[in-house]
Each structure stands twice: as structure tokens, then as C-alpha cells.
Write a protein that holds these residues in place. Structure first.
Motif, mmCIF file in Angstrom:
data_model
loop_
_atom_site.group_PDB
_atom_site.id
_atom_site.type_symbol
_atom_site.label_atom_id
_atom_site.label_comp_id
_atom_site.label_asym_id
_atom_site.label_seq_id
_atom_site.Cartn_x
_atom_site.Cartn_y
_atom_site.Cartn_z
ATOM 1 N N GLU A 115 0.840 -1.193 0.000
ATOM 2 C CA GLU A 115 0.000 0.000 0.000
ATOM 3 C C GLU A 115 0.880 1.250 0.000
ATOM 4 O O GLU A 115 1.974 1.250 0.556
ATOM 5 C CB GLU A 115 -0.899 0.009 1.237
ATOM 6 N N GLY A 116 0.397 2.317 -0.637
ATOM 7 C CA GLY A 116 1.134 3.567 -0.627
ATOM 8 C C GLY A 116 1.421 4.104 -2.015
ATOM 9 O O GLY A 116 1.010 3.526 -3.030
ATOM 10 N N GLU A 125 11.208 9.986 2.579
ATOM 11 C CA GLU A 125 10.916 9.334 3.858
ATOM 12 C C GLU A 125 9.882 8.216 3.704
ATOM 13 O O GLU A 125 9.896 7.238 4.456
ATOM 14 C CB GLU A 125 10.447 10.354 4.895
ATOM 15 N N ASP A 126 8.982 8.350 2.702
ATOM 16 C CA ASP A 126 8.003 7.283 2.450
ATOM 17 C C ASP A 126 8.704 6.004 2.008
ATOM 18 O O ASP A 126 8.291 4.901 2.389
ATOM 19 C CB ASP A 126 7.012 7.715 1.358
ATOM 20 N N ARG A 127 9.757 6.145 1.234
ATOM 21 C CA ARG A 127 10.430 4.972 0.673
ATOM 22 C C ARG A 127 11.318 4.261 1.678
ATOM 23 O O ARG A 127 11.818 3.169 1.401
ATOM 24 C CB ARG A 127 11.234 5.377 -0.564
ATOM 25 N N LYS A 128 11.529 4.867 2.843
ATOM 26 C CA LYS A 128 12.323 4.241 3.889
ATOM 27 C C LYS A 128 11.484 3.330 4.787
ATOM 28 O O LYS A 128 12.032 2.534 5.546
ATOM 29 C CB LYS A 128 12.996 5.307 4.753
ATOM 30 N N LYS A 129 10.185 3.436 4.693
ATOM 31 C CA LYS A 129 9.314 2.654 5.562
ATOM 32 C C LYS A 129 9.198 1.215 5.045
ATOM 33 O O LYS A 129 9.072 0.990 3.845
ATOM 34 C CB LYS A 129 7.923 3.292 5.617
ATOM 35 N N VAL A 130 9.259 0.256 5.955
ATOM 36 C CA VAL A 130 9.069 -1.153 5.604
ATOM 37 C C VAL A 130 7.709 -1.593 6.133
ATOM 38 O O VAL A 130 7.488 -1.621 7.340
ATOM 39 C CB VAL A 130 10.174 -2.043 6.199
ATOM 40 N N PRO A 131 6.770 -1.895 5.237
ATOM 41 C CA PRO A 131 5.435 -2.277 5.691
ATOM 42 C C PRO A 131 5.417 -3.659 6.323
ATOM 43 O O PRO A 131 6.342 -4.460 6.139
ATOM 44 C CB PRO A 131 4.616 -2.260 4.397
ATOM 45 N N GLU A 132 4.367 -3.953 7.063
ATOM 46 C CA GLU A 132 4.135 -5.285 7.592
ATOM 47 C C GLU A 132 3.511 -6.151 6.494
ATOM 48 O O GLU A 132 2.944 -5.615 5.521
ATOM 49 C CB GLU A 132 3.198 -5.212 8.800
#
Length: 345
Positions: A115-116, A125-132
Motif C-alpha cells: 500500500e502507498g 521518507e516514504d520509501r524508507k518505511k518497511v510495511p508489515e
């Protein structure tokens, strides 16, 4: 080496609780190798070869059929499919994957995305997040019509073929279809070599290992083994970025003699016996200890009055991904030592 069988095993979908397609494939192969082939109430396939002595010890070998995957948890009005994992995933390995959504009426190819926002409109900063894992969704290209095709509880697997790379073989579901291959091929080798055994041999193709060794536990209570052997993959972290002390196994160095993980400690006498057989038959091996995780050998060891138990494992790079890699020489070494052990009993 029967690579066609391994290919069919790895490419057949079957997640915990939905192993029926794998079971049917194995049952067809097992019919000519075993005296009896039965399915227990949980869905494990229990295959038995009677030995020369009806009162001899019972040797139970556990090979789990399930692969990690997902169950459908929701289908949106626009046809986006949300899932719940069955088995352990590193979400970094889930981006932009092709998957197979398996239903009672048929299978649908799809893509798994997080998602995103896509790269062109996302902030750094969005691309640094690792989703569950639960933050991913699946698109099978049918739009709103997907809601009529896919239901909650249908299952999803990764959709990648087996490929050969020299002595290396890469596929999804090596964990643990290599064990299913070994459970069949060790008996096929015994037959081809004209070797018999005294023990009652039970090869159990178990269900729901990836969610807690569940099928092996019920098999063990029913069979009451004297000796239990769990067959599985293990880590081969002989790759960049992993300290040498953490590599667990090295590809091409032989089968793994599994001594310990979070679920059990192997029987010392069995360890010595397997080592002696391997040396006598010039079969390469390596001792292994896994820092975490568990395997069906623990269920065989701890059920009912207990059993002597050990694990025989095959080192696997990139485990729990669609790129699980083994070395065929390690697989054949595992087959050969298992056949030698059964023939000695």
C-alpha cells in the motif's frame, strides 16, 4: 537425480491447512513404494513399509508438506485482495511479487504490492518505511469482479518456477518440498539397491509445520516412534554480509546433521550413528545448530512417551523467499545417509 519430481513438488501450491494438492501428488508417487498409504484426520499422509521383524523398532520420518503463504482475509469492492500470513515472512521480500490465488473453482495469477504511493509521487521518507505483511494487497486484474471469484479463506502462494543453475537449484517452497522429495527418494533408493530393513518405517508427510509443528504432533501420538527423524531445510548464510560464525551451513559441503534449535536437542547416540554411517559411506556432512526456529523432529521427540530424535537438513540460501537455493550434492547426500540409516535398522 529425479529433478522432475522436485519441480512438481515445489511448484504445486499448498500452505498450512491447504496441503491437499501436494498430498495428492505424493500419494500417487508413494503407492508403489509403501505397503500402506493413509491420510490422518488432520490431513497428513502417513506411508508405512513393514520391516522383516514385526516387533522391531518404529522409525518415523517427518517431512512437512506446507509452504509459507497467505490466506485471503478481505476482498474490497474494487477487487483488491488483502491477506493474512501463514508462516514467517520478511516483508522486504514481498515487494512487487507475482502470486497465485488458489480457490475451489480455479487459480488466478496476481501481483502483490505494498500500500502507498509509487516512486514518482512518493517522498524519500516514504520509501524508507518497511510495511508489515498485512500492509500488502493483491491485484488479479479483474477489478470489482474479483469479489465474485475470491473468498475469505482462499489461499495464496508465490508464483515462480523451479530453475537449475549448475549444481544449484532455485525455487519457491524448497522449504520443505525437499523433505517430501527425500521421503520418497530414500525409499526408491532402497528398492533400487535391493536393500531391506528390519524396522517398521513410517514416512509421514505432515501438515501445518510452518504454524507450529501441528501435523507432526498428531502423527507422533498415533505412531509412537522409537526413533524420530525430522527432515527440513536450514539456513545457508554463506553469503555477503553474514559473519562466518552465523552461516549455519555452507552450500555444497554435505547434508546437515541437525543438533539443536529452539524446539529440541538431538539424541547423542543418533548423532554418533549418523556420523559413523556418513564416514563409512563417504557421504559429506556438516554439523548444524540453528539459533532459532523449530522443526518436526521436536514433535516426534516429545509426543506421548517420547522418542530418540534427530534432524537431517539441507542447507538453503535465501530461505522463506521465492529464491530458495540448494546444492543438489547436499540433497543427494541427505538421501544417501537416510537410506543407509534405514537399511541398518
Amino acid at each position: 537425480m529425479n529433478i522432475d519430481l522436485l519441480k512438481r513438488l515445489c511448484e504445486t501450491p499448498g500452505v498450512p491447512g491447504h496441503e491437499h494438492r501436494v498430498r495428492e501428488l505424493i500419494a500417487a508417487e508413494a503407492a508403489e513404494l509403501f505397503d500402506t498409504v493413509e491420510t490422518d484426520v488432520m490431513g497428513s499422509l502417513v506411508c508405512t513399509r513393514e520391516g522383516a521383524d514385526a516387533d522391531a523398532e518404529r522409525v518415523v520420518i517427518a517431512c512437512h508438506m506446507d509452504e509459507i503463504g497467505f490466506l485471503v482475509s478481505h476482498v474490497s469492492d474494487k477487487g483488491f485482495i488483502h491477506v493474512s500470513p501463514v508462516g514467517g515472512f520478511d516483508p522486504r521480500n514481498l515487494f512487487s511479487r507475482r502470486v497465485l490465488v488458489c480457490t475451489d473453482e480455479g487459480d488466478y495469477r496476481g501481483i502483490m504490492m505494498a500500500e502507498g504511493k509509487p516512486i514518482h509521487i512518493s517522498a524519500p521518507e516514504d520509501r524508507k518505511k518497511v510495511p508489515e505483511p498485512t500492509d500488502f494487497f493483491i491485484d488479479i486484474g479483474l477489478g470489482a469482479a474479483a469479489k465474485e471469484k475470491v473468498r475469505v479463506g482462499d489461499f495464496v502462494v508465490m508464483d515462480e518456477p523451479l530453475v537449475e543453475m549448475g549444481d544449484r537449484i532455485v525455487s519457491k517452497a524448497m522449504d520443505n518440498r525437499i523433505a517430501c522429495w527425500l521421503g520418497l527418494e530414500l525409499v526408491r533408493k532402497l528398492v533400487a539397491d535391493g536393500r531391506s530393513h528390519t524396522c517398521k518405517l513410517v514416512v509421514a508427510f505432515t501438515v501445518q509445520e510452518e504454524v507450529g509443528l501441528r501435523g507432526a504432533r498428531t502423527v507422533a501420538f498415533e505412531q509412537r516412534p522409537h526413533i524420530g527423524i525430522g527432515i527440513d531445510t536450514t539456513l545457508a548464510c554463506d553469503t555477503p554480509g553474514v559473519p562466518e560464525r552465523d552461516r549455519t551451513t555452507e552450500l555444497g559441503a554435505g547434508f546437515g546433521l541437525h543438533l539443536k534449535d529452539s524446539s529440541f536437542i538431538a539424541d547423542g547416540a543418533l548423532v554418533r550413528e549418523f556420523e559413523a554411517l556418513a564416514r563409512a559411506n563417504e557421504i559429506p556432512f556438516q554439523r548444524t545448530i540453528l539459533a532459532g526456529g523449530g522443526m518436526d523432529g521436536a514433535a516426534l521427540q516429545q509426543a506421548a512417551a517420547g522418542a530418540r530424535a534427530i534432524g537431517i537438513v539441507v542447507g538453503t540460501r535465501y530461505i522463506h523467499t521465492v529464491c530458495e537455493m540448494i546444492d543438489r550434492r547436499d540433497l543427494l547426500a541427505a538421501r544417501d545417509v537416510l537410506a543407509a540409516f534405514v537399511a541398518a535398522h
